[in-house]
Design an enzyme around this catalytic site. Structure first.
Site, PDB file in Angstrom:
ATOM      1  N   GLN A 148     -10.054   5.828 -28.428  1.00 46.02           N
ATOM      2  CA  GLN A 148      -9.531   6.424 -27.186  1.00 46.02           C
ATOM      3  C   GLN A 148      -8.454   5.200 -26.521  1.00 46.02           C
ATOM      4  O   GLN A 148      -7.828   5.431 -25.414  1.00 46.02           O
ATOM      5  CB  GLN A 148     -10.515   7.022 -26.124  1.00 46.02           C
ATOM      6  CG  GLN A 148     -11.418   7.874 -26.565  1.00 46.02           C
ATOM      7  CD  GLN A 148     -12.432   8.506 -25.698  1.00 46.02           C
ATOM      8  OE1 GLN A 148     -12.717   7.661 -24.603  1.00 46.02           O
ATOM      9  NE2 GLN A 148     -13.201   9.295 -26.190  1.00 46.02           N
ATOM     10  N   HIS A 162     -13.525   5.487 -23.631  1.00 42.58           N
ATOM     11  CA  HIS A 162     -13.674   5.497 -21.971  1.00 42.58           C
ATOM     12  C   HIS A 162     -12.973   4.088 -21.613  1.00 42.58           C
ATOM     13  O   HIS A 162     -13.381   3.579 -20.558  1.00 42.58           O
ATOM     14  CB  HIS A 162     -15.172   5.412 -21.593  1.00 42.58           C
ATOM     15  CG  HIS A 162     -15.773   6.537 -22.158  1.00 42.58           C
ATOM     16  ND1 HIS A 162     -17.306   6.607 -22.082  1.00 42.58           N
ATOM     17  CD2 HIS A 162     -15.691   7.605 -22.721  1.00 42.58           C
ATOM     18  CE1 HIS A 162     -17.887   7.760 -22.568  1.00 42.58           C
ATOM     19  NE2 HIS A 162     -16.620   8.449 -23.152  1.00 42.58           N
ATOM     20  N   GLU A 175     -16.457  15.955 -13.161  1.00 42.72           N
ATOM     21  CA  GLU A 175     -16.569  15.692 -11.645  1.00 42.72           C
ATOM     22  C   GLU A 175     -15.245  15.423 -11.036  1.00 42.72           C
ATOM     23  O   GLU A 175     -14.360  14.937 -11.832  1.00 42.72           O
ATOM     24  CB  GLU A 175     -17.281  14.362 -11.274  1.00 42.72           C
ATOM     25  CG  GLU A 175     -18.831  14.558 -11.837  1.00 42.72           C
ATOM     26  CD  GLU A 175     -19.533  13.292 -11.468  1.00 42.72           C
ATOM     27  OE1 GLU A 175     -20.962  13.518 -11.827  1.00 42.72           O
ATOM     28  OE2 GLU A 175     -19.076  12.384 -10.996  1.00 42.72           O
ATOM     29  N   TYR A 233     -21.091   6.453  -7.344  1.00 46.29           N
ATOM     30  CA  TYR A 233     -21.113   7.729  -7.833  1.00 46.29           C
ATOM     31  C   TYR A 233     -22.197   8.036  -8.765  1.00 46.29           C
ATOM     32  O   TYR A 233     -22.003   9.241  -9.444  1.00 46.29           O
ATOM     33  CB  TYR A 233     -19.401   8.253  -8.131  1.00 46.29           C
ATOM     34  CG  TYR A 233     -18.735   8.192  -6.802  1.00 46.29           C
ATOM     35  CD1 TYR A 233     -18.515   9.153  -6.142  1.00 46.29           C
ATOM     36  CD2 TYR A 233     -18.032   6.938  -6.538  1.00 46.29           C
ATOM     37  CE1 TYR A 233     -17.831   9.164  -5.004  1.00 46.29           C
ATOM     38  CE2 TYR A 233     -17.207   6.950  -5.257  1.00 46.29           C
ATOM     39  CZ  TYR A 233     -17.137   7.989  -4.566  1.00 46.29           C
ATOM     40  OH  TYR A 233     -16.550   8.154  -3.511  1.00 46.29           O
ATOM     41  N   TYR A 250     -23.965  15.095 -25.971  1.00 44.37           N
ATOM     42  CA  TYR A 250     -23.037  15.730 -26.909  1.00 44.37           C
ATOM     43  C   TYR A 250     -24.112  16.353 -28.241  1.00 44.37           C
ATOM     44  O   TYR A 250     -23.521  17.225 -28.506  1.00 44.37           O
ATOM     45  CB  TYR A 250     -22.453  14.854 -27.567  1.00 44.37           C
ATOM     46  CG  TYR A 250     -21.157  14.460 -26.541  1.00 44.37           C
ATOM     47  CD1 TYR A 250     -20.213  15.376 -26.059  1.00 44.37           C
ATOM     48  CD2 TYR A 250     -21.109  12.946 -26.182  1.00 44.37           C
ATOM     49  CE1 TYR A 250     -19.263  14.911 -25.150  1.00 44.37           C
ATOM     50  CE2 TYR A 250     -20.103  12.656 -25.287  1.00 44.37           C
ATOM     51  CZ  TYR A 250     -19.194  13.259 -24.568  1.00 44.37           C
ATOM     52  OH  TYR A 250     -18.290  13.159 -23.970  1.00 44.37           O
TER      53      TYR A 250
END
Length: 547
Positions: free
Chosen positions: A235, A307, A406, A416, A427
Protein backbone atom coordinates in the site's frame (compact mmCIF):
# COMPACT_ATOMS: atom_id res chain seq x y z
CA UNK A 1 -29.32 8.12 21.81
CA UNK A 2 -31.84 5.30 22.27
CA UNK A 3 -31.58 2.29 20.00
CA UNK A 4 -34.34 2.14 17.44
CA UNK A 5 -34.80 5.90 17.08
CA UNK A 6 -34.63 6.26 13.32
CA UNK A 7 -36.35 5.76 10.06
CA UNK A 8 -35.04 5.32 6.53
CA UNK A 9 -36.12 7.11 3.40
CA UNK A 10 -35.22 6.08 -0.13
CA UNK A 11 -34.29 8.92 -2.44
CA UNK A 12 -33.97 8.24 -6.15
CA UNK A 13 -30.55 8.33 -7.76
CA UNK A 14 -31.11 8.08 -11.52
CA UNK A 15 -33.04 4.87 -12.06
CA UNK A 16 -31.86 3.45 -8.75
CA UNK A 17 -32.20 4.58 -5.15
CA UNK A 18 -29.99 5.83 -2.36
CA UNK A 19 -30.74 5.41 1.32
CA UNK A 20 -30.90 8.54 3.44
CA UNK A 21 -30.93 7.78 7.13
CA UNK A 22 -32.74 10.39 9.22
CA UNK A 23 -33.17 10.21 12.94
CA UNK A 24 -36.83 9.96 13.89
CA UNK A 25 -39.19 7.77 15.93
CA UNK A 26 -39.72 4.03 16.18
CA UNK A 27 -38.99 1.41 18.82
CA UNK A 28 -38.79 -2.31 19.27
CA UNK A 29 -37.50 -3.19 15.80
CA UNK A 30 -34.75 -5.49 17.02
CA UNK A 31 -36.96 -7.27 19.53
CA UNK A 32 -39.60 -7.77 16.89
CA UNK A 33 -37.18 -9.19 14.32
CA UNK A 34 -35.46 -11.48 16.77
CA UNK A 35 -38.44 -12.46 18.85
CA UNK A 36 -41.37 -12.95 16.50
CA UNK A 37 -43.40 -15.86 17.91
CA UNK A 38 -40.43 -17.23 19.80
CA UNK A 39 -38.53 -18.13 16.65
CA UNK A 40 -35.11 -16.66 17.46
CA UNK A 41 -32.11 -18.43 15.97
CA UNK A 42 -30.28 -20.98 18.07
CA UNK A 43 -33.05 -21.48 20.62
CA UNK A 44 -33.00 -24.95 22.13
CA UNK A 45 -34.05 -27.70 19.74
CA UNK A 46 -35.09 -25.14 17.10
CA UNK A 47 -31.63 -23.71 16.73
CA UNK A 48 -28.79 -25.02 14.66
CA UNK A 49 -26.53 -27.91 15.53
CA UNK A 50 -25.90 -28.17 19.25
CA UNK A 51 -22.35 -28.90 20.30
CA UNK A 52 -22.91 -29.21 24.04
CA UNK A 53 -20.19 -26.61 24.53
CA UNK A 54 -20.19 -22.90 24.81
CA UNK A 55 -18.97 -21.87 21.35
CA UNK A 56 -15.38 -20.72 21.46
CA UNK A 57 -14.92 -21.32 25.20
CA UNK A 58 -12.52 -24.18 24.93
CA UNK A 59 -11.86 -26.10 21.72
CA UNK A 60 -11.12 -24.61 18.31
CA UNK A 61 -11.92 -21.02 17.44
CA UNK A 62 -15.08 -20.57 15.39
CA UNK A 63 -15.65 -18.18 12.50
CA UNK A 64 -18.60 -15.80 12.30
CA UNK A 65 -20.04 -17.77 9.38
CA UNK A 66 -19.79 -21.02 11.31
CA UNK A 67 -21.42 -19.48 14.38
CA UNK A 68 -24.26 -18.30 12.18
CA UNK A 69 -24.59 -21.68 10.48
CA UNK A 70 -24.60 -23.63 13.74
CA UNK A 71 -26.74 -21.39 15.92
CA UNK A 72 -28.81 -18.99 13.80
CA UNK A 73 -29.38 -20.06 10.21
CA UNK A 74 -32.01 -22.72 10.82
CA UNK A 75 -34.48 -20.14 12.10
CA UNK A 76 -33.28 -16.97 10.39
CA UNK A 77 -32.24 -18.71 7.13
CA UNK A 78 -28.79 -18.66 5.64
CA UNK A 79 -29.37 -15.21 4.16
CA UNK A 80 -31.16 -13.75 7.22
CA UNK A 81 -34.51 -13.51 5.44
CA UNK A 82 -36.36 -15.56 8.05
CA UNK A 83 -39.34 -17.75 7.21
CA UNK A 84 -41.40 -20.40 8.93
CA UNK A 85 -39.82 -22.87 11.36
CA UNK A 86 -42.00 -25.63 12.81
CA UNK A 87 -45.07 -23.59 12.03
CA UNK A 88 -43.80 -20.42 13.66
CA UNK A 89 -42.98 -17.25 11.78
CA UNK A 90 -39.50 -15.77 11.98
CA UNK A 91 -39.20 -12.20 10.75
CA UNK A 92 -36.54 -11.12 8.32
CA UNK A 93 -33.44 -9.39 9.68
CA UNK A 94 -32.93 -7.60 6.36
CA UNK A 95 -35.41 -4.72 6.57
CA UNK A 96 -34.45 -1.05 6.38
CA UNK A 97 -35.74 -0.53 9.93
CA UNK A 98 -32.69 -2.39 11.31
CA UNK A 99 -29.92 -0.73 9.31
CA UNK A 100 -29.06 2.24 11.50
CA UNK A 101 -25.94 1.93 13.70
CA UNK A 102 -28.05 2.70 16.75
CA UNK A 103 -29.21 -0.91 16.59
CA UNK A 104 -25.71 -2.38 16.91
CA UNK A 105 -25.71 -2.63 20.69
CA UNK A 106 -29.30 -3.81 20.86
CA UNK A 107 -28.57 -6.65 18.44
CA UNK A 108 -25.44 -7.55 20.39
CA UNK A 109 -27.37 -7.69 23.67
CA UNK A 110 -30.18 -9.78 22.18
CA UNK A 111 -27.66 -12.27 20.76
CA UNK A 112 -25.97 -12.60 24.14
CA UNK A 113 -28.98 -12.69 26.43
CA UNK A 114 -32.38 -12.40 24.81
CA UNK A 115 -34.73 -9.49 25.50
CA UNK A 116 -37.67 -8.45 27.62
CA UNK A 117 -40.03 -9.48 24.83
CA UNK A 118 -38.32 -12.78 24.08
CA UNK A 119 -37.25 -13.77 27.53
CA UNK A 120 -33.86 -15.32 28.14
CA UNK A 121 -32.80 -17.35 25.12
CA UNK A 122 -31.37 -20.81 25.63
CA UNK A 123 -28.18 -19.76 23.87
CA UNK A 124 -27.80 -16.81 26.26
CA UNK A 125 -24.34 -16.43 27.78
CA UNK A 126 -22.90 -19.07 25.46
CA UNK A 127 -21.16 -16.62 23.16
CA UNK A 128 -18.13 -14.61 24.16
CA UNK A 129 -18.59 -10.87 23.60
CA UNK A 130 -16.26 -11.11 20.62
CA UNK A 131 -18.33 -13.92 19.08
CA UNK A 132 -21.58 -12.07 19.67
CA UNK A 133 -20.16 -9.02 17.93
CA UNK A 134 -18.87 -11.19 15.06
CA UNK A 135 -22.45 -12.37 14.59
CA UNK A 136 -23.63 -8.75 14.44
CA UNK A 137 -21.01 -8.10 11.75
CA UNK A 138 -22.19 -11.19 9.86
CA UNK A 139 -25.79 -9.97 10.02
CA UNK A 140 -24.72 -6.52 8.82
CA UNK A 141 -23.01 -8.12 5.84
CA UNK A 142 -26.19 -10.06 5.01
CA UNK A 143 -28.20 -6.86 5.34
CA UNK A 144 -25.92 -4.94 3.01
CA UNK A 145 -26.11 -7.64 0.33
CA UNK A 146 -29.90 -7.49 0.49
CA UNK A 147 -29.95 -3.67 0.53
CA UNK A 148 -27.70 -3.46 -2.50
CA UNK A 149 -30.07 -5.73 -4.43
CA UNK A 150 -32.96 -3.43 -3.52
CA UNK A 151 -31.02 -0.22 -4.08
CA UNK A 152 -28.23 -0.86 -6.59
CA UNK A 153 -27.16 2.77 -6.76
CA UNK A 154 -26.05 4.78 -9.80
CA UNK A 155 -25.14 2.51 -12.69
CA UNK A 156 -21.60 2.69 -14.08
CA UNK A 157 -23.08 2.21 -17.59
CA UNK A 158 -25.15 5.40 -17.52
CA UNK A 159 -24.71 7.90 -20.37
CA UNK A 160 -21.96 10.39 -19.64
CA UNK A 161 -24.24 13.41 -19.16
CA UNK A 162 -27.25 11.75 -17.56
CA UNK A 163 -28.60 13.63 -14.54
CA UNK A 164 -28.41 12.04 -11.09
CA UNK A 165 -31.02 13.23 -8.60
CA UNK A 166 -30.32 12.91 -4.89
CA UNK A 167 -32.05 14.30 -1.85
CA UNK A 168 -30.48 17.75 -1.91
CA UNK A 169 -28.75 18.07 -5.28
CA UNK A 170 -28.84 16.99 -8.91
CA UNK A 171 -25.66 16.56 -10.90
CA UNK A 172 -23.91 15.03 -13.87
CA UNK A 173 -20.73 12.96 -13.80
CA UNK A 174 -18.03 14.32 -16.10
CA UNK A 175 -14.71 12.71 -16.95
CA UNK A 176 -11.86 15.15 -16.30
CA UNK A 177 -8.82 12.92 -16.87
CA UNK A 178 -9.76 9.74 -18.69
CA UNK A 179 -6.37 8.34 -19.77
CA UNK A 180 -2.68 8.61 -18.97
CA UNK A 181 -2.83 7.85 -15.22
CA UNK A 182 -1.67 4.77 -13.30
CA UNK A 183 -3.14 4.30 -9.83
CA UNK A 184 -3.83 7.97 -9.08
CA UNK A 185 -3.88 8.56 -5.32
CA UNK A 186 -4.75 12.20 -4.59
CA UNK A 187 -5.48 15.55 -6.18
CA UNK A 188 -5.36 19.19 -5.14
CA UNK A 189 -5.59 22.50 -6.97
CA UNK A 190 -3.29 25.43 -7.55
CA UNK A 191 -5.09 28.74 -7.11
CA UNK A 192 -6.63 30.25 -10.23
CA UNK A 193 -4.03 32.22 -12.10
CA UNK A 194 -1.21 31.01 -9.82
CA UNK A 195 1.57 28.56 -10.55
CA UNK A 196 4.32 28.07 -13.12
CA UNK A 197 3.68 29.46 -16.59
CA UNK A 198 1.42 27.15 -18.54
CA UNK A 199 0.28 25.32 -15.39
CA UNK A 200 -1.46 28.08 -13.39
CA UNK A 201 -4.63 26.91 -11.70
CA UNK A 202 -3.79 23.31 -12.54
CA UNK A 203 -4.82 20.15 -10.74
CA UNK A 204 -1.95 18.29 -9.05
CA UNK A 205 -2.24 14.49 -9.24
CA UNK A 206 -0.11 11.92 -7.43
CA UNK A 207 0.35 8.39 -8.74
CA UNK A 208 1.18 5.60 -6.34
CA UNK A 209 4.31 4.50 -8.23
CA UNK A 210 5.93 7.83 -7.44
CA UNK A 211 4.87 10.28 -10.14
CA UNK A 212 3.46 13.78 -9.63
CA UNK A 213 1.66 15.32 -12.59
CA UNK A 214 -0.25 18.52 -13.30
CA UNK A 215 -3.43 18.63 -15.35
CA UNK A 216 -3.83 22.10 -16.83
CA UNK A 217 -5.42 23.55 -19.95
CA UNK A 218 -6.90 20.17 -20.80
CA UNK A 219 -3.52 18.42 -20.86
CA UNK A 220 -1.77 16.03 -18.49
CA UNK A 221 1.87 16.91 -17.86
CA UNK A 222 4.84 14.62 -17.92
CA UNK A 223 5.95 13.55 -14.42
CA UNK A 224 7.42 16.36 -12.33
CA UNK A 225 11.18 15.95 -11.93
CA UNK A 226 12.82 15.78 -8.50
CA UNK A 227 10.03 13.99 -6.61
CA UNK A 228 11.65 11.90 -3.85
CA UNK A 229 12.09 8.17 -4.33
CA UNK A 230 9.18 6.27 -2.83
CA UNK A 231 8.77 2.73 -1.45
CA UNK A 232 6.06 1.60 -3.89
CA UNK A 233 5.32 -1.77 -2.34
CA UNK A 234 2.03 -3.05 -0.99
CA UNK A 235 0.00 0.00 0.00
CA UNK A 236 3.05 2.26 -0.03
CA UNK A 237 4.01 4.82 -2.63
CA UNK A 238 3.41 8.47 -3.38
CA UNK A 239 0.31 9.35 -1.37
CA UNK A 240 -1.25 12.72 -0.64
CA UNK A 241 -0.63 16.13 -2.18
CA UNK A 242 -1.77 19.37 -0.56
CA UNK A 243 -1.40 22.95 -1.74
CA UNK A 244 -0.56 25.40 1.04
CA UNK A 245 -3.37 27.92 1.75
CA UNK A 246 -0.95 30.79 1.10
CA UNK A 247 0.45 29.28 -2.07
CA UNK A 248 0.05 32.60 -3.89
CA UNK A 249 2.80 34.04 -1.65
CA UNK A 250 4.74 30.98 -0.48
CA UNK A 251 4.60 28.62 -3.47
CA UNK A 252 4.62 25.55 -1.19
CA UNK A 253 3.06 22.21 -2.02
CA UNK A 254 3.21 19.29 0.41
CA UNK A 255 3.68 15.59 -0.43
CA UNK A 256 3.23 12.46 1.70
CA UNK A 257 4.94 9.24 0.69
CA UNK A 258 6.34 5.99 2.01
CA UNK A 259 10.07 6.60 2.29
CA UNK A 260 12.59 3.78 1.94
CA UNK A 261 15.35 3.91 4.54
CA UNK A 262 18.90 3.22 3.42
CA UNK A 263 19.69 2.58 7.07
CA UNK A 264 17.53 -0.55 6.72
CA UNK A 265 18.79 -1.60 3.24
CA UNK A 266 15.82 0.18 1.66
CA UNK A 267 13.63 -2.78 2.65
CA UNK A 268 11.76 -0.86 5.32
CA UNK A 269 9.71 2.30 5.08
CA UNK A 270 7.53 4.69 6.95
CA UNK A 271 5.43 7.72 6.08
CA UNK A 272 7.28 10.97 5.42
CA UNK A 273 5.97 14.44 4.53
CA UNK A 274 7.95 17.07 2.64
CA UNK A 275 7.20 20.35 0.99
CA UNK A 276 8.67 21.92 -2.12
CA UNK A 277 8.02 24.34 -4.95
CA UNK A 278 7.05 23.75 -8.55
CA UNK A 279 9.46 25.36 -10.98
CA UNK A 280 9.60 25.39 -14.76
CA UNK A 281 12.25 23.07 -16.21
CA UNK A 282 12.29 23.33 -19.97
CA UNK A 283 8.77 22.47 -21.12
CA UNK A 284 8.09 20.60 -17.90
CA UNK A 285 8.25 21.02 -14.14
CA UNK A 286 10.58 20.18 -11.26
CA UNK A 287 10.07 20.05 -7.50
CA UNK A 288 12.66 22.31 -5.91
CA UNK A 289 13.50 23.85 -2.52
CA UNK A 290 12.45 20.68 -0.71
CA UNK A 291 12.15 20.61 3.08
CA UNK A 292 11.23 17.72 5.38
CA UNK A 293 8.12 18.43 7.46
CA UNK A 294 7.69 15.07 9.18
CA UNK A 295 9.91 12.00 9.27
CA UNK A 296 9.92 9.02 11.63
CA UNK A 297 13.01 7.81 13.41
CA UNK A 298 14.83 5.54 10.92
CA UNK A 299 15.11 2.67 13.40
CA UNK A 300 11.30 2.57 13.57
CA UNK A 301 10.78 1.94 9.86
CA UNK A 302 8.97 -1.34 9.24
CA UNK A 303 9.21 -4.03 6.59
CA UNK A 304 5.45 -4.02 6.14
CA UNK A 305 3.57 -2.71 3.15
CA UNK A 306 0.42 -1.83 5.06
CA UNK A 307 -1.43 1.17 6.44
CA UNK A 308 0.69 4.21 5.61
CA UNK A 309 -2.26 6.62 5.72
CA UNK A 310 -1.80 9.47 4.77
CA UNK A 311 -3.55 12.81 4.41
CA UNK A 312 -2.35 16.36 4.96
CA UNK A 313 -4.59 19.27 5.94
CA UNK A 314 -3.98 22.81 7.15
CA UNK A 315 -5.83 24.59 9.93
CA UNK A 316 -8.50 26.90 8.50
CA UNK A 317 -8.53 30.65 8.72
CA UNK A 318 -10.64 32.33 11.38
CA UNK A 319 -13.27 35.00 10.75
CA UNK A 320 -10.54 37.60 10.27
CA UNK A 321 -8.89 35.48 7.59
CA UNK A 322 -5.88 34.50 9.71
CA UNK A 323 -4.57 30.99 10.32
CA UNK A 324 -2.62 29.74 13.31
CA UNK A 325 -0.21 28.05 10.93
CA UNK A 326 -0.56 24.34 11.77
CA UNK A 327 -0.33 21.32 9.50
CA UNK A 328 -2.05 18.03 10.42
CA UNK A 329 -0.81 14.66 9.15
CA UNK A 330 -2.58 11.33 9.68
CA UNK A 331 -0.54 8.12 9.56
CA UNK A 332 -1.64 4.48 9.73
CA UNK A 333 -0.17 1.90 12.11
CA UNK A 334 1.68 0.04 9.31
CA UNK A 335 -0.03 -3.21 10.21
CA UNK A 336 1.24 -3.19 13.81
CA UNK A 337 -1.89 -2.45 15.81
CA UNK A 338 -0.25 -2.08 19.21
CA UNK A 339 1.91 0.75 17.88
CA UNK A 340 -1.23 2.88 17.66
CA UNK A 341 -1.31 2.93 21.48
CA UNK A 342 2.41 3.67 21.93
CA UNK A 343 3.30 7.35 22.19
CA UNK A 344 6.90 6.49 21.35
CA UNK A 345 5.83 5.32 17.88
CA UNK A 346 4.64 7.58 15.06
CA UNK A 347 2.22 5.00 13.67
CA UNK A 348 -1.55 5.12 14.12
CA UNK A 349 -1.57 8.83 14.96
CA UNK A 350 -2.68 12.25 13.86
CA UNK A 351 0.33 14.56 14.08
CA UNK A 352 0.30 18.33 14.39
CA UNK A 353 3.25 20.46 13.38
CA UNK A 354 3.78 24.03 12.30
CA UNK A 355 3.77 24.64 8.58
CA UNK A 356 7.57 24.36 8.56
CA UNK A 357 7.61 21.15 10.61
CA UNK A 358 8.30 22.41 14.12
CA UNK A 359 6.57 21.08 17.26
CA UNK A 360 3.89 23.44 18.62
CA UNK A 361 4.38 24.07 22.32
CA UNK A 362 0.75 23.30 23.15
CA UNK A 363 0.70 19.80 21.65
CA UNK A 364 -0.67 17.36 24.24
CA UNK A 365 2.45 15.20 24.66
CA UNK A 366 5.16 17.83 24.71
CA UNK A 367 7.59 16.87 27.46
CA UNK A 368 6.32 13.27 27.78
CA UNK A 369 9.28 10.91 28.00
CA UNK A 370 10.07 9.18 24.67
CA UNK A 371 6.85 10.40 23.08
CA UNK A 372 6.61 11.91 19.63
CA UNK A 373 5.79 15.45 20.60
CA UNK A 374 4.08 15.93 17.25
CA UNK A 375 1.21 13.61 18.27
CA UNK A 376 -2.21 15.27 18.40
CA UNK A 377 -4.33 12.11 18.77
CA UNK A 378 -3.70 8.37 18.75
CA UNK A 379 -5.32 4.93 18.63
CA UNK A 380 -6.01 5.18 14.88
CA UNK A 381 -5.77 2.19 12.54
CA UNK A 382 -5.37 3.53 9.01
CA UNK A 383 -6.86 6.99 8.43
CA UNK A 384 -7.04 7.81 4.73
CA UNK A 385 -9.43 10.73 4.84
CA UNK A 386 -9.04 13.98 6.79
CA UNK A 387 -10.65 17.42 6.58
CA UNK A 388 -11.62 20.48 8.58
CA UNK A 389 -15.33 21.20 8.27
CA UNK A 390 -16.86 24.65 7.98
CA UNK A 391 -17.06 24.93 11.78
CA UNK A 392 -13.32 24.31 12.12
CA UNK A 393 -13.66 20.74 13.44
CA UNK A 394 -11.15 18.12 12.32
CA UNK A 395 -12.52 14.82 11.00
CA UNK A 396 -10.87 11.61 9.86
CA UNK A 397 -12.20 8.49 8.20
CA UNK A 398 -10.23 5.34 8.90
CA UNK A 399 -10.23 1.73 7.85
CA UNK A 400 -11.34 -1.00 10.22
CA UNK A 401 -10.30 -4.56 9.40
CA UNK A 402 -13.43 -6.36 8.08
CA UNK A 403 -16.37 -4.19 8.95
CA UNK A 404 -16.81 -0.97 10.88
CA UNK A 405 -14.88 1.80 9.14
CA UNK A 406 -15.00 4.90 11.30
CA UNK A 407 -15.74 8.60 11.10
CA UNK A 408 -13.94 10.24 14.03
CA UNK A 409 -14.01 13.78 15.34
CA UNK A 410 -10.36 14.40 16.17
CA UNK A 411 -9.68 16.17 19.44
CA UNK A 412 -6.52 17.11 21.26
CA UNK A 413 -4.92 14.17 23.08
CA UNK A 414 -7.82 11.77 22.43
CA UNK A 415 -7.37 7.99 22.14
CA UNK A 416 -9.59 6.39 19.48
CA UNK A 417 -9.11 2.88 20.78
CA UNK A 418 -7.43 0.80 18.10
CA UNK A 419 -6.66 -2.11 18.57
CA UNK A 420 -8.37 -2.35 21.98
CA UNK A 421 -11.83 -1.81 20.57
CA UNK A 422 -13.24 -1.77 17.07
CA UNK A 423 -16.28 -2.49 14.96
CA UNK A 424 -14.64 -5.09 12.73
CA UNK A 425 -13.64 -8.74 12.72
CA UNK A 426 -10.59 -10.42 11.24
CA UNK A 427 -10.38 -10.69 7.47
CA UNK A 428 -10.40 -14.46 8.00
CA UNK A 429 -13.98 -14.17 9.40
CA UNK A 430 -12.75 -14.87 12.93
CA UNK A 431 -13.98 -12.80 15.90
CA UNK A 432 -11.63 -10.01 16.94
CA UNK A 433 -12.99 -7.48 19.44
CA UNK A 434 -16.09 -5.44 20.22
CA UNK A 435 -16.78 -1.70 19.98
CA UNK A 436 -17.22 -1.35 23.76
CA UNK A 437 -14.45 -0.90 26.34
CA UNK A 438 -16.26 -2.86 29.05
CA UNK A 439 -15.46 -6.06 27.16
CA UNK A 440 -11.77 -5.23 26.71
CA UNK A 441 -9.48 -5.71 29.75
CA UNK A 442 -6.83 -3.60 28.00
CA UNK A 443 -9.21 -0.64 28.15
CA UNK A 444 -8.99 -0.46 31.94
CA UNK A 445 -7.95 3.01 33.09
CA UNK A 446 -8.07 4.32 29.49
CA UNK A 447 -10.41 6.98 28.20
CA UNK A 448 -11.38 5.83 24.71
CA UNK A 449 -13.27 8.03 22.27
CA UNK A 450 -15.88 6.23 20.12
CA UNK A 451 -16.51 7.13 16.49
CA UNK A 452 -19.31 9.49 15.54
CA UNK A 453 -20.33 7.09 12.77
CA UNK A 454 -19.34 3.70 11.46
CA UNK A 455 -19.79 2.00 8.08
CA UNK A 456 -20.55 -1.69 8.51
CA UNK A 457 -19.78 -3.50 6.28
CA UNK A 458 -16.70 -1.48 5.43
CA UNK A 459 -16.69 0.77 2.41
CA UNK A 460 -12.86 0.88 2.74
CA UNK A 461 -13.01 4.60 3.43
CA UNK A 462 -10.55 6.71 1.46
CA UNK A 463 -10.73 10.41 0.71
CA UNK A 464 -12.74 12.99 2.65
CA UNK A 465 -13.72 16.58 1.98
CA UNK A 466 -16.46 19.02 2.85
CA UNK A 467 -18.95 20.44 0.36
CA UNK A 468 -18.37 24.16 0.18
CA UNK A 469 -18.00 27.11 -2.11
CA UNK A 470 -14.66 27.51 -3.81
CA UNK A 471 -13.02 30.76 -4.90
CA UNK A 472 -14.69 30.36 -8.31
CA UNK A 473 -18.19 29.65 -7.02
CA UNK A 474 -20.46 27.13 -5.32
CA UNK A 475 -21.81 24.08 -7.11
CA UNK A 476 -23.92 22.39 -4.42
CA UNK A 477 -25.50 24.83 -1.99
CA UNK A 478 -27.81 22.04 -0.79
CA UNK A 479 -24.78 20.07 0.41
CA UNK A 480 -23.00 23.01 2.03
CA UNK A 481 -21.08 21.88 5.09
CA UNK A 482 -21.74 18.18 4.57
CA UNK A 483 -18.86 15.70 4.59
CA UNK A 484 -18.15 13.70 1.44
CA UNK A 485 -16.52 10.36 2.25
CA UNK A 486 -15.10 8.05 -0.40
CA UNK A 487 -14.77 4.27 -0.28
CA UNK A 488 -12.40 2.00 -2.19
CA UNK A 489 -13.97 -1.46 -2.00
CA UNK A 490 -17.40 0.15 -1.69
CA UNK A 491 -16.80 2.15 -4.90
CA UNK A 492 -18.84 4.84 -3.23
CA UNK A 493 -19.09 8.44 -2.06
CA UNK A 494 -21.32 9.09 0.95
CA UNK A 495 -22.72 12.47 1.91
CA UNK A 496 -22.80 12.87 5.69
CA UNK A 497 -24.70 15.64 7.46
CA UNK A 498 -23.88 16.29 11.10
CA UNK A 499 -25.91 18.32 13.59
CA UNK A 500 -25.24 18.68 17.30
CA UNK A 501 -22.36 16.23 17.00
CA UNK A 502 -24.47 13.43 15.50
CA UNK A 503 -24.98 12.11 12.00
CA UNK A 504 -28.51 13.05 10.94
CA UNK A 505 -28.25 12.17 7.23
CA UNK A 506 -26.10 9.65 5.37
CA UNK A 507 -26.68 9.29 1.64
CA UNK A 508 -24.86 7.49 -1.14
CA UNK A 509 -24.37 9.99 -3.97
CA UNK A 510 -21.92 8.05 -6.17
CA UNK A 511 -21.49 4.34 -6.74
CA UNK A 512 -20.08 1.69 -8.98
CA UNK A 513 -17.70 3.50 -11.33
CA UNK A 514 -14.44 2.36 -9.71
CA UNK A 515 -12.56 2.33 -6.42
CA UNK A 516 -12.76 5.81 -4.90
CA UNK A 517 -9.29 6.89 -3.79
CA UNK A 518 -9.86 10.60 -3.12
CA UNK A 519 -12.70 13.12 -2.92
CA UNK A 520 -11.88 16.83 -3.26
CA UNK A 521 -13.99 19.97 -3.63
CA UNK A 522 -12.65 22.00 -6.55
CA UNK A 523 -12.18 25.70 -7.09
CA UNK A 524 -15.72 26.01 -8.47
CA UNK A 525 -17.31 23.85 -5.77
CA UNK A 526 -17.62 20.80 -8.02
CA UNK A 527 -16.70 17.48 -6.41
CA UNK A 528 -13.67 15.74 -7.93
CA UNK A 529 -13.35 11.99 -7.44
CA UNK A 530 -10.14 10.03 -7.99
CA UNK A 531 -10.80 6.50 -9.23
CA UNK A 532 -8.67 3.37 -9.39
CA UNK A 533 -9.82 0.75 -11.89
CA UNK A 534 -10.41 2.65 -14.11
CA UNK A 535 -7.60 5.09 -13.32
CA UNK A 536 -9.42 8.34 -13.89
CA UNK A 537 -10.47 11.61 -12.33
CA UNK A 538 -14.16 12.46 -12.66
CA UNK A 539 -16.23 15.24 -11.20
CA UNK A 540 -19.76 15.79 -10.02
CA UNK A 541 -21.00 19.03 -11.58
CA UNK A 542 -24.39 20.68 -11.12
CA UNK A 543 -27.06 19.45 -13.51
CA UNK A 544 -27.23 22.89 -15.11
CA UNK A 545 -23.58 22.39 -16.12
CA UNK A 546 -24.73 19.72 -18.59
CA UNK A 547 -23.42 20.52 -22.04
Amino acid sequence: MDAGMFETRRIGVMAAAAVVVVLAGGVGAVDAAWGQQGGQGGQGGQGGKQTGKQPGRGGAAVSASKLWEDHCARCHAEDGAGGVVEGKGVKSLLGDELLHPDHDRRMFDVIRGGSAEMGKAEFADKFTPQQAWALVVHIRELQERARRKRQPGPTPKAPAERVFSTQRASFVVQTVVGTGLETPWAVDFLPAGKGPEGFAGGMLITEKEGRLRVFANGKLSEPVEGVPKVWAQGQGGLLDVAVHPDYANSGWIYLAFSQPFAERDNNAATTTVIRGKLSKQGDGLALTDQQTIFRARPEQALRAGLHFGCRIVFDPADASGKRKGFTYICIGEHGSGNHAQELGRPNGKVHRVTDDGQVPGDNPFVGVDKAYETIWSYGHRNPQGMVFDLQGRLWVTEHAPRGGDELNLVERGANYGWPIVGHGINYSDMPLSTPWPEFAPAAKDKQLTPPVWRWLPSTAVCGLDVARAGPAGEAFAGWRGDLLAGGLAGQTVRRVRIAAGKVVEEEEVFYGRGRVRDVVTGLDGSVYIVLNGPDQVVRLAPAEAKR
